[in-house]
Design a protein around this motif. Structure first.
Motif, PDB file in Angstrom:
ATOM      1  N   ILE A  39       0.855  -1.184   0.000  1.00 59.35           N
ATOM      2  CA  ILE A  39       0.000   0.000   0.000  1.00 59.35           C
ATOM      3  C   ILE A  39       0.890   1.233   0.000  1.00 59.35           C
ATOM      4  CG2 ILE A  39      -1.668   1.352   1.321  1.00 59.35           C
ATOM      5  CD1 ILE A  39      -2.813  -1.262   2.359  1.00 59.35           C
ATOM      6  N   VAL A  40       0.630   2.140  -0.927  1.00 59.86           N
ATOM      7  CA  VAL A  40       1.317   3.416  -0.984  1.00 59.86           C
ATOM      8  C   VAL A  40       0.245   4.482  -0.823  1.00 59.86           C
ATOM      9  CG1 VAL A  40       2.724   4.968  -2.378  1.00 59.86           C
ATOM     10  CG2 VAL A  40       3.082   2.494  -2.526  1.00 59.86           C
ATOM     11  N   GLY A  41       0.341   5.254   0.278  1.00 60.78           N
ATOM     12  CA  GLY A  41      -0.667   6.271   0.527  1.00 60.78           C
ATOM     13  C   GLY A  41      -0.972   6.387   2.002  1.00 60.78           C
ATOM     14  N   LYS A  42      -2.270   6.587   2.295  1.00 58.39           N
ATOM     15  CA  LYS A  42      -2.697   6.849   3.669  1.00 58.39           C
ATOM     16  C   LYS A  42      -3.676   5.782   4.147  1.00 58.39           C
ATOM     17  CE  LYS A  42      -2.269  11.771   2.858  1.00 58.39           C
ATOM     18  NZ  LYS A  42      -2.940  13.068   2.834  1.00 58.39           N
ATOM     19  N   ILE A  43      -3.504   5.381   5.405  1.00 59.64           N
ATOM     20  CA  ILE A  43      -4.436   4.466   6.051  1.00 59.64           C
ATOM     21  C   ILE A  43      -4.974   5.176   7.287  1.00 59.64           C
ATOM     22  CG2 ILE A  43      -4.738   2.277   7.254  1.00 59.64           C
ATOM     23  CD1 ILE A  43      -2.470   1.134   5.596  1.00 59.64           C
ATOM     24  N   ASN A  56       3.766   2.181   2.654  1.00 61.32           N
ATOM     25  CA  ASN A  56       4.563   3.406   2.527  1.00 61.32           C
ATOM     26  C   ASN A  56       3.602   4.579   2.566  1.00 61.32           C
ATOM     27  OD1 ASN A  56       6.571   1.600   2.016  1.00 61.32           O
ATOM     28  ND2 ASN A  56       7.174   2.464   0.049  1.00 61.32           N
ATOM     29  N   GLY A  57       3.823   5.514   3.506  1.00 62.60           N
ATOM     30  CA  GLY A  57       2.958   6.689   3.549  1.00 62.60           C
ATOM     31  C   GLY A  57       2.636   7.118   4.959  1.00 62.60           C
ATOM     32  N   ARG A  72       6.727  -4.694   6.507  1.00 64.89           N
ATOM     33  CA  ARG A  72       7.584  -3.508   6.438  1.00 64.89           C
ATOM     34  C   ARG A  72       6.711  -2.268   6.328  1.00 64.89           C
ATOM     35  NH1 ARG A  72      12.880  -4.495   4.897  1.00 64.89           N
ATOM     36  NH2 ARG A  72      13.022  -2.349   4.238  1.00 64.89           N
ATOM     37  N   ILE A  73       7.050  -1.253   7.111  1.00 65.52           N
ATOM     38  CA  ILE A  73       6.384   0.032   6.943  1.00 65.52           C
ATOM     39  C   ILE A  73       7.424   1.132   6.858  1.00 65.52           C
ATOM     40  CG2 ILE A  73       4.242  -0.675   8.102  1.00 65.52           C
ATOM     41  CD1 ILE A  73       5.136   0.992  10.510  1.00 65.52           C
TER      42      ILE A  73
END
Length: 141
Positions: A39-43, A56-57, A72-73
């Motif tokens: 996931i690339v962005g916002k959670i 990532n984000g 991994r984050i």
């Protein structure tokens, strides 16, 4: 028919999906980022999130964040609690605690009242561990 009532006889033998090894929350269920998911962005969310893949984000949760082994984050994280068995990089701000297992690795800045670190874990960067405020302790201004 798109929506129809299921026959209870058919459902009796159906197998249930395997449970995620993280407790649910009163606010809702739990979210799983699988091993082969990135996931690339916002959670943003109220319930707990389990990461076995990569994020990532930005992560902002009212519940807990679990980064499992192999997960991994690279993110700025705000959560109630953070449990690291995998790798994390960025800034973590937890309202209750951060816990690193034997396989956990963290690099960056951390702000939490309680930090639990097991032998074998790796922490690189800065950690601000203030503890919970008490009536006897006053913060300096």
């Amino acid at each position: 028919m798109l929506f129809r009532r299921r026959d209870s006889k058919l459902d009796a033998g159906a197998a249930l999906p395997a449970a995620v090894d993280t407790p649910g929350s009163a606010a809702g269920g739990r979210t799983l980022v699988g091993r082969h998911t990135r996931i690339v962005g916002k959670i943003f969310g109220d319930g707990p999130v389990v990461v076995r893949g990569a994020v990532n984000g930005t992560i902002a949760l009212r519940g807990g964040l679990w980064v499992r082994s192999g997960g991994r984050i690279e993110a700025d994280v705000e959560a109630q609690s953070v449990d690291l068995e995998g790798n994390a990089r960025g800034k973590i701000s937890a309202t209750t605690r951060v816990s690193l297992s034997e396989t956990g690795e963290f690099e960056g800045e951390m702000d939490t009242p309680i930090l639990e670190v097991c032998p074998g874990s790796i922490v690189r960067g800065r950690a601000r561990v203030a503890g919970f405020p008490t009536r006897d302790r006053r913060t300096a201004h």
